[in-house]
Design a protein around this motif. Structure first.
Motif, short mmCIF file in Angstrom:
data_model
loop_
_atom_site.label_atom_id
_atom_site.label_comp_id
_atom_site.label_asym_id
_atom_site.label_seq_id
_atom_site.Cartn_x
_atom_site.Cartn_y
_atom_site.Cartn_z
N HIS A 134 0.85 -1.19 0.00
CA HIS A 134 0.00 0.00 0.00
C HIS A 134 0.88 1.23 0.00
CE1 HIS A 134 -3.77 -2.11 0.63
NE2 HIS A 134 -3.12 -2.90 1.46
N ASP A 135 0.54 2.14 -0.86
CA ASP A 135 1.23 3.42 -0.93
C ASP A 135 0.35 4.44 -0.23
OD1 ASP A 135 2.34 5.84 -1.58
OD2 ASP A 135 2.48 5.45 -3.72
N VAL A 193 0.40 7.60 -0.10
CA VAL A 193 0.06 8.76 -0.95
C VAL A 193 -1.09 8.38 -1.88
CG1 VAL A 193 0.91 10.34 -2.72
CG2 VAL A 193 2.38 9.72 -0.80
N TYR A 194 -0.97 7.23 -2.54
CA TYR A 194 -2.04 6.78 -3.43
C TYR A 194 -3.32 6.52 -2.64
CZ TYR A 194 -4.96 4.16 -6.53
OH TYR A 194 -6.03 3.75 -7.26
N ASP A 195 -3.19 5.89 -1.48
CA ASP A 195 -4.37 5.60 -0.67
C ASP A 195 -5.11 6.90 -0.30
OD1 ASP A 195 -3.85 2.90 -0.82
OD2 ASP A 195 -2.90 2.80 1.17
N LEU A 212 -5.02 9.77 -2.02
CA LEU A 212 -5.66 10.30 -3.24
C LEU A 212 -6.87 9.47 -3.62
CD1 LEU A 212 -2.62 11.28 -5.48
CD2 LEU A 212 -4.19 12.79 -4.27
N HIS A 213 -6.77 8.17 -3.46
CA HIS A 213 -7.88 7.28 -3.80
C HIS A 213 -9.11 7.57 -2.94
CE1 HIS A 213 -10.20 3.48 -3.86
NE2 HIS A 213 -9.84 3.49 -5.14
N PHE A 240 -10.92 12.15 -6.60
CA PHE A 240 -10.80 10.84 -7.24
C PHE A 240 -12.18 10.21 -7.43
CE2 PHE A 240 -9.80 6.31 -7.56
CZ PHE A 240 -8.77 6.33 -8.47
N ASP A 247 -2.78 13.80 -10.69
CA ASP A 247 -1.41 13.35 -10.97
C ASP A 247 -0.39 14.33 -10.39
OD1 ASP A 247 0.55 11.58 -12.30
OD2 ASP A 247 0.90 13.33 -13.57
N PHE A 304 -0.28 13.85 -6.75
CA PHE A 304 0.43 12.61 -6.42
C PHE A 304 1.94 12.82 -6.49
CE2 PHE A 304 2.49 8.64 -7.70
CZ PHE A 304 2.09 7.81 -6.67
N SER A 348 4.29 12.55 -3.35
CA SER A 348 5.22 11.42 -3.34
C SER A 348 6.66 11.88 -3.17
CB SER A 348 5.07 10.57 -4.60
OG SER A 348 5.45 11.30 -5.74
N ARG A 375 5.75 7.41 -9.19
CA ARG A 375 4.98 7.04 -10.37
C ARG A 375 5.57 5.88 -11.08
NH1 ARG A 375 3.47 11.90 -14.14
NH2 ARG A 375 5.44 12.65 -13.48
#
Length: 117
Positions: free
Chosen positions: A6-7, A9-11, A13-14, A19, A100, A103, A107, A117
């Motif tokens: 699990h990232d 940062v992505y979590d 944003l998700h 999103f 993006d 992110f 990140s 990325r």
């Protein structure tokens, strides 16, 4: 079994409202367009199977209804692709670019400071 990575940062944003909005906009176009095309395609198939008299009617010379509707299947595919391209450019791409960019900036602040990325 490999544990899922699990990232954070992505979590984050998700889970964001932006999103969710991006997914809503995409589904708002893709699902109705797909359903409409499938109905149109299946109507053609049903007419071909059970309405032979109608499909064999001459329109002009040797061109019949079946040929016209079959060619319209191709035209419809290109029209839907063109409509999606325009919709994506106006409604999806700006929001996706914003996500993006967020992110990338988040990140870089992540442990290790590298672009994820």
């Amino acid at each position: 079994m490999v544990a899922a990575r699990h990232d954070p940062v992505y979590d984050d944003l998700h889970a964001s409202a932006e999103f969710a909005e991006l997914k809503r906009r995409y589904r708002g176009f893709a699902f109705p367009a797909t359903a409409a095309f499938l109905v149109w395609y299946l109507t053609y198939v049903v007419l071909s199977m059970w309405a032979g008299g109608f499909m064999s009617k001459q329109v002009v010379g040797n061109i019949n209804v079946a040929l016209v509707l079959g060619l319209l299947q191709f035209a419809t595919t290109f029209v839907i692709a063109w409509l999606y391209s325009n919709y994506s450019t106006k409604r999806l791409d700006p929001l996706a670019r914003e996500l993006d960019e967020r992110f990338v900036s988040l990140s870089k602040g992540a442990p290790g400071g590298k672009d994820l990325r």
